[in-house]
Design an enzyme around this catalytic site. Structure first.
Site, PDB file in Angstrom:
ATOM      1  N   ASP A 253      -5.434  -1.415  -2.120  1.00 48.31           N
ATOM      2  CA  ASP A 253      -4.511  -0.389  -1.657  1.00 48.31           C
ATOM      3  C   ASP A 253      -4.172  -0.676  -0.200  1.00 48.31           C
ATOM      4  O   ASP A 253      -5.031  -1.120   0.571  1.00 48.31           O
ATOM      5  CB  ASP A 253      -5.122   1.007  -1.788  1.00 48.31           C
ATOM      6  CG  ASP A 253      -4.079   2.096  -1.618  1.00 48.31           C
ATOM      7  OD1 ASP A 253      -3.256   2.263  -2.531  1.00 48.31           O
ATOM      8  OD2 ASP A 253      -4.080   2.770  -0.566  1.00 48.31           O
ATOM      9  N   THR A 254      -2.923  -0.441   0.164  1.00 48.92           N
ATOM     10  CA  THR A 254      -2.436  -0.732   1.512  1.00 48.92           C
ATOM     11  C   THR A 254      -1.841   0.518   2.129  1.00 48.92           C
ATOM     12  O   THR A 254      -1.162   1.293   1.450  1.00 48.92           O
ATOM     13  CB  THR A 254      -1.358  -1.834   1.463  1.00 48.92           C
ATOM     14  OG1 THR A 254      -1.921  -3.014   0.887  1.00 48.92           O
ATOM     15  CG2 THR A 254      -0.832  -2.160   2.859  1.00 48.92           C
TER      16      THR A 254
END
Length: 210
Positions: free
Chosen positions: A89-90
């Protein structure tokens, strides 16, 4: 006498991500994978909700672990053969605020004008659950990106291209947004959504062949 035979390697892993960029990055280092995507009855977006006062690094780590656990449960329920599961996840952060995926064009333009002429951080967390169902210690990649000053009209044209949607911070470094990026410090692949150095280390620990 104990056997000296090394543990078997897994030829493929399960990638719990719809991101074409993460798929391309895994292919870049020769990793074979099968997509393990949320079922229609799963509320995947609910996992990305922020908690009050949550710092960006704590947020991205928590969301990644939650997505990994959901993906592992999905795998078990499917009856598919056991193999490691990869999730990432970013998020983008500036002034202590978390900039996720824009909700609409106005939101995207607001994010981009906030980033203009300034430096911000891009955080990507990576989690792997091994074939035995154990969560390996997640990795966190932190990079800095500086946007050059640009006009509101320039950002509006970028928003009209459609590229900002579905991207944390409303931009894709590997796409048209490159014209706004003055410099980066950190992991280019991490900014794209999957830091390959950290990911490779986790996959080796999970005995994934590549």
């Amino acid at each position: 006498m104990p056997s000296s035979t090394p543990p078997a390697l897994f030829p493929t892993l399960y990638l719990a991500s719809q991101s074409p960029r993460r798929q391309e990055l895994l292919q870049q280092i020769g990793v074979r994978f099968e997509l393990l995507l949320p079922r229609p009855d799963e509320d995947a977006e609910a996992l990305e909700a922020e908690l009050p006062g949550e710092a960006a690094d704590a947020y991205v780590r928590r969301v990644t672990i939650a997505k990994a656990e959901a993906a592992r449960a999905r795998l078990v329920a499917s009856g598919k053969p056991a193999s490691p599961v990869l999730v990432a996840d970013t998020t983008v952060t500036i002034d202590g605020a978390i900039l996720g995926k824009p909700a609409n064009a106005d939101d995207a333009l607001s994010m981009l004008t906030r980033l203009a002429g300034r430096e911000h951080a891009v955080l990507t967390a990576v989690a792997v659950i091994d074939a035995d169902g154990e969560l390996l210690p997640p990795a966190l990649s932190r990079s800095s990106v500086r946007f050059a000053p640009a006009s509101r009209d320039a950002y509006a044209r970028y928003v009209e291209s459609g590229e900002p949607f579905g991207k944390a911070g409303a931009y894709a470094i590997q796409g048209r947004a490159a014209e706004f990026i003055e410099r980066i410090d950190g992991s280019h692949s991490g900014i794209m959504g999957l830091p390959l150095f950290e990911t490779a280390a986790l996959l080796r620990a999970a005995r994934v062949a590549f």
